[in-house]
Enzyme design. Structure first.
Site, PDB file in Angstrom:
ATOM      1  N   ARG A  32      71.267  11.937  49.643  1.00 39.39           N
ATOM      2  CA  ARG A  32      71.741  13.171  49.068  1.00 39.39           C
ATOM      3  C   ARG A  32      72.417  13.021  47.727  1.00 39.39           C
ATOM      4  O   ARG A  32      73.383  12.107  47.946  1.00 39.39           O
ATOM      5  CB  ARG A  32      72.598  14.090  49.860  1.00 39.39           C
ATOM      6  CG  ARG A  32      72.885  15.414  49.614  1.00 39.39           C
ATOM      7  CD  ARG A  32      72.004  16.414  49.587  1.00 39.39           C
ATOM      8  NE  ARG A  32      71.549  16.974  51.070  1.00 39.39           N
ATOM      9  CZ  ARG A  32      70.432  17.448  51.367  1.00 39.39           C
ATOM     10  NH1 ARG A  32      69.500  17.643  50.620  1.00 39.39           N
ATOM     11  NH2 ARG A  32      70.289  17.733  52.493  1.00 39.39           N
ATOM     12  N   GLN A  82      68.265  13.612  46.637  1.00 35.57           N
ATOM     13  CA  GLN A  82      67.932  14.884  46.848  1.00 35.57           C
ATOM     14  C   GLN A  82      69.176  15.986  46.484  1.00 35.57           C
ATOM     15  O   GLN A  82      70.111  15.486  46.771  1.00 35.57           O
ATOM     16  CB  GLN A  82      67.651  15.062  48.466  1.00 35.57           C
ATOM     17  CG  GLN A  82      66.216  14.153  48.656  1.00 35.57           C
ATOM     18  CD  GLN A  82      65.551  14.384  49.975  1.00 35.57           C
ATOM     19  OE1 GLN A  82      65.227  13.280  50.535  1.00 35.57           O
ATOM     20  NE2 GLN A  82      65.589  15.673  50.518  1.00 35.57           N
ATOM     21  N   LYS A 128      59.753  12.634  58.212  1.00 34.16           N
ATOM     22  CA  LYS A 128      58.601  13.635  57.754  1.00 34.16           C
ATOM     23  C   LYS A 128      57.826  13.110  56.612  1.00 34.16           C
ATOM     24  O   LYS A 128      56.638  13.631  56.457  1.00 34.16           O
ATOM     25  CB  LYS A 128      59.356  14.911  57.137  1.00 34.16           C
ATOM     26  CG  LYS A 128      60.045  15.822  58.251  1.00 34.16           C
ATOM     27  CD  LYS A 128      60.985  16.612  57.524  1.00 34.16           C
ATOM     28  CE  LYS A 128      61.606  17.722  58.562  1.00 34.16           C
ATOM     29  NZ  LYS A 128      62.384  18.852  58.052  1.00 34.16           N
ATOM     30  N   CYS A 149      60.238  19.909  51.385  1.00 30.53           N
ATOM     31  CA  CYS A 149      60.419  19.580  49.899  1.00 30.53           C
ATOM     32  C   CYS A 149      60.063  18.287  49.326  1.00 30.53           C
ATOM     33  O   CYS A 149      59.390  18.346  48.517  1.00 30.53           O
ATOM     34  CB  CYS A 149      61.772  20.296  49.574  1.00 30.53           C
ATOM     35  SG  CYS A 149      63.102  19.491  50.544  1.00 30.53           S
ATOM     36  N   GLN A 160      62.905  21.798  44.114  1.00 31.08           N
ATOM     37  CA  GLN A 160      62.579  21.995  45.482  1.00 31.08           C
ATOM     38  C   GLN A 160      62.635  23.211  45.908  1.00 31.08           C
ATOM     39  O   GLN A 160      62.140  23.414  47.032  1.00 31.08           O
ATOM     40  CB  GLN A 160      63.473  20.920  46.149  1.00 31.08           C
ATOM     41  CG  GLN A 160      65.004  21.380  46.494  1.00 31.08           C
ATOM     42  CD  GLN A 160      65.142  22.080  47.515  1.00 31.08           C
ATOM     43  OE1 GLN A 160      66.116  23.017  47.629  1.00 31.08           O
ATOM     44  NE2 GLN A 160      64.715  21.883  48.629  1.00 31.08           N
ATOM     45  N   ARG A 164      66.033  37.495  51.286  1.00 32.31           N
ATOM     46  CA  ARG A 164      67.223  37.498  50.636  1.00 32.31           C
ATOM     47  C   ARG A 164      67.877  36.260  50.710  1.00 32.31           C
ATOM     48  O   ARG A 164      69.034  35.817  50.186  1.00 32.31           O
ATOM     49  CB  ARG A 164      68.134  38.821  50.885  1.00 32.31           C
ATOM     50  CG  ARG A 164      68.915  38.346  52.192  1.00 32.31           C
ATOM     51  CD  ARG A 164      69.911  39.676  52.456  1.00 32.31           C
ATOM     52  NE  ARG A 164      70.786  39.269  53.629  1.00 32.31           N
ATOM     53  CZ  ARG A 164      71.966  39.321  53.662  1.00 32.31           C
ATOM     54  NH1 ARG A 164      72.622  39.344  52.916  1.00 32.31           N
ATOM     55  NH2 ARG A 164      72.355  39.011  54.898  1.00 32.31           N
ATOM     56  N   GLY A 165      67.409  35.201  51.481  1.00 30.56           N
ATOM     57  CA  GLY A 165      67.893  33.875  51.821  1.00 30.56           C
ATOM     58  C   GLY A 165      67.531  33.166  50.489  1.00 30.56           C
ATOM     59  O   GLY A 165      67.182  33.715  49.569  1.00 30.56           O
ATOM     60  N   GLU A 207      64.506  13.478  58.177  1.00 31.90           N
ATOM     61  CA  GLU A 207      63.959  13.516  56.913  1.00 31.90           C
ATOM     62  C   GLU A 207      62.847  12.336  56.253  1.00 31.90           C
ATOM     63  O   GLU A 207      61.941  12.617  55.672  1.00 31.90           O
ATOM     64  CB  GLU A 207      65.214  13.745  55.784  1.00 31.90           C
ATOM     65  CG  GLU A 207      64.586  14.103  54.438  1.00 31.90           C
ATOM     66  CD  GLU A 207      64.341  15.537  54.180  1.00 31.90           C
ATOM     67  OE1 GLU A 207      64.284  16.181  54.980  1.00 31.90           O
ATOM     68  OE2 GLU A 207      63.986  15.903  52.837  1.00 31.90           O
TER      69      GLU A 207
HETATM   70  P1  NAP Z   1      69.389  30.941  53.794  1.00 28.62           P
HETATM   71  O1  NAP Z   1      69.649  30.945  52.458  1.00 28.62           O
HETATM   72  O2  NAP Z   1      70.425  30.516  54.850  1.00 28.62           O
HETATM   73  O3  NAP Z   1      68.962  32.410  54.494  1.00 28.62           O
HETATM   74  C1  NAP Z   1      68.410  32.615  55.547  1.00 28.62           C
HETATM   75  C2  NAP Z   1      68.906  33.915  55.714  1.00 28.62           C
HETATM   76  O4  NAP Z   1      70.125  34.083  56.104  1.00 28.62           O
HETATM   77  C3  NAP Z   1      68.724  35.155  55.123  1.00 28.62           C
HETATM   78  O5  NAP Z   1      67.120  35.542  55.225  1.00 28.62           O
HETATM   79  C4  NAP Z   1      69.473  36.279  55.420  1.00 28.62           C
HETATM   80  O6  NAP Z   1      68.953  36.904  56.617  1.00 28.62           O
HETATM   81  C5  NAP Z   1      70.753  35.448  56.004  1.00 28.62           C
HETATM   82  N1  NAP Z   1      71.868  35.644  55.183  1.00 28.62           N
HETATM   83  C6  NAP Z   1      73.186  35.510  55.884  1.00 28.62           C
HETATM   84  N2  NAP Z   1      74.076  36.015  54.853  1.00 28.62           N
HETATM   85  C7  NAP Z   1      73.568  35.855  53.626  1.00 28.62           C
HETATM   86  C8  NAP Z   1      73.848  35.852  52.310  1.00 28.62           C
HETATM   87  N3  NAP Z   1      74.968  35.762  51.891  1.00 28.62           N
HETATM   88  N4  NAP Z   1      73.024  35.690  51.577  1.00 28.62           N
HETATM   89  C9  NAP Z   1      71.431  35.471  51.538  1.00 28.62           C
HETATM   90  N5  NAP Z   1      71.123  35.446  52.995  1.00 28.62           N
HETATM   91  C10 NAP Z   1      72.137  35.725  54.025  1.00 28.62           C
HETATM   92  O7  NAP Z   1      68.103  29.919  54.339  1.00 28.62           O
HETATM   93  P2  NAP Z   1      67.348  29.214  53.267  1.00 28.62           P
HETATM   94  O8  NAP Z   1      67.921  28.003  52.707  1.00 28.62           O
HETATM   95  O9  NAP Z   1      66.557  29.973  52.354  1.00 28.62           O
HETATM   96  O10 NAP Z   1      66.044  28.692  54.283  1.00 28.62           O
HETATM   97  C11 NAP Z   1      65.100  29.365  54.908  1.00 28.62           C
HETATM   98  C12 NAP Z   1      64.019  28.532  55.760  1.00 28.62           C
HETATM   99  O11 NAP Z   1      63.317  27.818  54.870  1.00 28.62           O
HETATM  100  C13 NAP Z   1      64.774  27.613  56.657  1.00 28.62           C
HETATM  101  O12 NAP Z   1      64.068  27.130  57.789  1.00 28.62           O
HETATM  102  C14 NAP Z   1      64.624  26.158  55.710  1.00 28.62           C
HETATM  103  O13 NAP Z   1      64.751  24.954  56.603  1.00 28.62           O
HETATM  104  C15 NAP Z   1      63.471  26.486  54.992  1.00 28.62           C
HETATM  105  N6  NAP Z   1      63.250  25.415  53.837  1.00 28.62           N
HETATM  106  C16 NAP Z   1      64.449  25.432  53.106  1.00 28.62           C
HETATM  107  C17 NAP Z   1      64.451  24.725  51.937  1.00 28.62           C
HETATM  108  C18 NAP Z   1      65.757  24.682  51.164  1.00 28.62           C
HETATM  109  O14 NAP Z   1      65.577  23.906  50.004  1.00 28.62           O
HETATM  110  N7  NAP Z   1      66.526  25.423  51.283  1.00 28.62           N
HETATM  111  C19 NAP Z   1      63.223  24.267  51.515  1.00 28.62           C
HETATM  112  C20 NAP Z   1      62.062  24.424  52.220  1.00 28.62           C
HETATM  113  C21 NAP Z   1      62.116  25.057  53.450  1.00 28.62           C
HETATM  114  P3  NAP Z   1      69.047  38.632  56.892  1.00 28.62           P
HETATM  115  O15 NAP Z   1      68.541  39.037  55.677  1.00 28.62           O
HETATM  116  O16 NAP Z   1      68.062  38.932  57.846  1.00 28.62           O
HETATM  117  O17 NAP Z   1      70.432  38.635  57.162  1.00 28.62           O
END
Ligand code: NAP
Length: 372
Positions: free
Chosen positions: A268, A162, A245, A135, A351, A10-11, A242
Site C-alpha cells: 500500500r 496500491q 489472488k 483490482c 482501480q 452509493r458506495g 491479495e
Molecule cells: P463502500 O464504499 O463501503 O460501500 C458499501 C455500502 O456501504 C454502500 O453501498 C452503502 O450501502 C453503505 N454505506 C454506509 N455509509 C455510507 C456512506 N456514507 N456513503 C456511501 N455508502 C455508505 O464499499 P466499496 O468500497 O464501494 O466496496 C463495495 C464492494 O466492492 C466490496 O465488496 C469491495 O470489496 C468490492 N470492491 C471494492 C473495490 C475498491 O477499490 N473499493 C474494488 C473492487 C471491488 P447502503 O446504501 O445500503 O447503506
C-alpha cells in the site's frame, strides 16, 4: 422490459458505476430498481425517470422478481442474500463487485476486453454468476494481457504500489488527514527556506511516529511511509490474500488449463485511487523488445505504451497522470540483464474504473444484449 436491481449504488464502487452509466447513457432499455441496506423509504437516485423509494436489499421475495441483480454492496450481503435467492429457485443473473463468489466453480470473473470468450462460453452454457475481479489482477491484465493471450508468459512477478482507495472511502480520508497533519506540523520549517533539512526530516518523522497521528483505518502511517501488507495472511504460503489472488484469479479469468505461475509482494502506498505494478516477466521465447512491446500494445484498446524515456514516463506513467481515466499506460518496457527472455514493465491504472466498476458496467450491457 427487463428489471435490473442495483444494490450498493452509493458506495465508492457503486458511485463510480452510477457515474459511468450516466456518462455512457446506459440507463435505457431496462427498468432500474434501487435497493438499500440502510436507507429504506428514502428516495433512490434519479437516473432519468424521477426518484423512486428505495427497496430493502434483504427482501429476497422482491429481489427474486428481478432479471438481473447488480451489486457493489460487499461480500457480507452477497453471502447472506445470494444463496437464499438461488435456493428459492431464482434463475436471474447476479453481477457482483465483491469477492465472495469469485472462486466458485459456477462463477465467471469478468474482464471482457481480456476474457470475452470465457464470458460468451459461460452465457451459452447457462452460467448465471458474473463477478468483477480483484483490482490489481484486472489492471495487470488490461496492461499486459496480450502476452498471456499469445501464451508467452512462463512466469511473472508483480510488485505492487496500491492506492488508498482499495481499502475503502475511510482510508482515502485518513491518507489525506495524515498528509494534512504532516504539513501542519512542518509548516514553520517549510515556510523558512533556510531551515535545516534534517530539522524538517526530524519533524516529519516525529509527527508520523507520534501517538496523535491518525492511523486507525490503515493501522500504520501511510503518508510519508508505506505498508507492505494488504489483506489477511494465507497461513500455508505466507502470502497475503491479495498476493494469492494474483495467481488464482488471473488463471481463472484467462480460463487457463495449465496455470501460469504468478507471485509478488503487494504494497500500500500513498496514492489516492490508482494502483501501479512493476513486473518481471519471464517469457517462453526471447523475443525482440519491439515485438514484446507490440504484443503488449494489443492487450486492449485502452492500453497505452509509454516510451522508455524519462520525459514520457514522468508525463504519462503515474497515478497522477491516469487517475479518473480508463487509459492503462505501460512503460519501462525493457530487457532485463539477468538472462534471456526476462522483460521488465511498469503500469498504473485507476482501480475504481477498470479495477472495480467498469467490468461490472460492461457485463450488465453484455447480459442485457444476451437476453435481447
Ligand atoms: P463502500 O464504499 O463501503 O460501500 C458499501 C455500502 O456501504 C454502500 O453501498 C452503502 O450501502 C453503505 N454505506 C454506509 N455509509 C455510507 C456512506 N456514507 N456513503 C456511501 N455508502 C455508505 O464499499 P466499496 O468500497 O464501494 O466496496 C463495495 C464492494 O466492492 C466490496 O465488496 C469491495 O470489496 C468490492 N470492491 C471494492 C473495490 C475498491 O477499490 N473499493 C474494488 C473492487 C471491488 P447502503 O446504501 O445500503 O447503506
Amino acid at each position: 422490459m427487463k428489471k435490473v436491481a442495483f444494490i450498493g449504488w452509493r458506495g465508492m464502487v457503486g458511485s463510480v458505476l452510477m457515474d459511468r452509466m450516466r456518462e455512457e447513457k446506459d440507463f435505457t432499455g431496462f427498468e432500474p430498481v434501487f435497493f438499500t441496506t440502510s436507507q429504506l423509504g428514502q428516495n433512490g437516485p434519479d437516473v432519468g425517470f424521477g426518484p423512486a423509494p428505495l427497496c430493502d436489499a434483504f427482501d429476497t421475495e422482491k429481489l427474486s422478481r428481478m432479471d438481473i441483480i447488480v451489486t457493489c454492496q460487499g461480500s457480507d450481503h452477497t453471502k447472506e442474500v445470494h444463496p437464499k435467492l438461488r435456493s428459492m429457485g431464482w434463475k436471474g443473473y447476479w453481477i457482483d463487485a465483491a469477492s465472495a463468489l469469485r472462486m466458485n466453480e459456477d462463477s465467471i470473473i469478468v474482464l471482457d476486453p481480456v476474457n470475452r470468450d470465457v464470458i460468451d462460453r459461460g452465457l451459452a452454457s447457462g452460467v448465471k454468476d458474473y463477478i468483477g475481479g480483484n483490482c490489481t489482477v484486472s489492471l495487470m491484465l488490461m496492461a499486459i494481457g496480450g502476452l498471456f493471450r499469445e501464451g508467452l508468459v512462463e512466469w511473472l512477478t508483480s510488485m505492487t504500489y496500491q492506492a488508498a482507495s482499495g481499502a475503502g472511502a475511510k482510508n482515502m480520508r485518513e491518507l489525506v488527514e495524515q498528509m494534512n497533519i504532516i504539513a501542519k506540523g512542518a509548516g514553520p520549517l517549510l515556510e523558512n527556506p533556510s531551515s535545516a533539512i534534517l530539522d524538517l526530516d526530524r519533524n516529519v518523522s516525529e509527527t508520523i511516529r507520534g501517538g496523535a497521528f491518525p492511523a486507525a483505518n490503515f493501522g500504520a502511517p501511510l503518508a510519508g511511509s508505506l505498508i507492505p501488507w494488504i489483506d489477511s495472511l494465507m497461513p500455508e504460503t505466507g502470502q497475503t490474500r491479495e498476493e494469492w489472488k494474483g495467481y488464482s484469479e488471473t488463471n481463472k479469468i484467462l480460463g487457463n488449463a495449465a496455470p501460469v505461475p504468478i507471485d509478488g509482494i503487494c504494497v500500500r502506498v500513498g496514492a489516492m485511487r490508482c494502483h501501479s505494478q512493476g513486473f518481471t516477466i519471464k517469457l517462453k521465447k526471447d523475443l525482440h523488445i519491439d515485438e514484446v512491446t507490440a504484443i503488449i500494445a494489443r492487450s486492449s484498446k485502452w492500453t497505452k505504451i509509454i516510451g522508455n524515456t524519462k520525459e514520457e514516463t514522468l508525463k504519462g506513467l503515474s497515478p497522477a497522470a491516469v487517475s479518473g481515466t480508463l487509459t492503462v499506460p505501460v512503460g519501462r518496457i525493457r530487457k532485463m540483464n539477468i538472462g534471456p527472455g526476462y522483460v521488465a514493465a511498469f503500469t498504473s491504472g485507476d482501480q475504481l474504473l477498470w479495477g472495480a466498476a467498469e467490468p461490472i458496467r460492461r457485463m450488465l450491457k453484455i447480459v442485457l444484449d444476451h437476453l435481447g
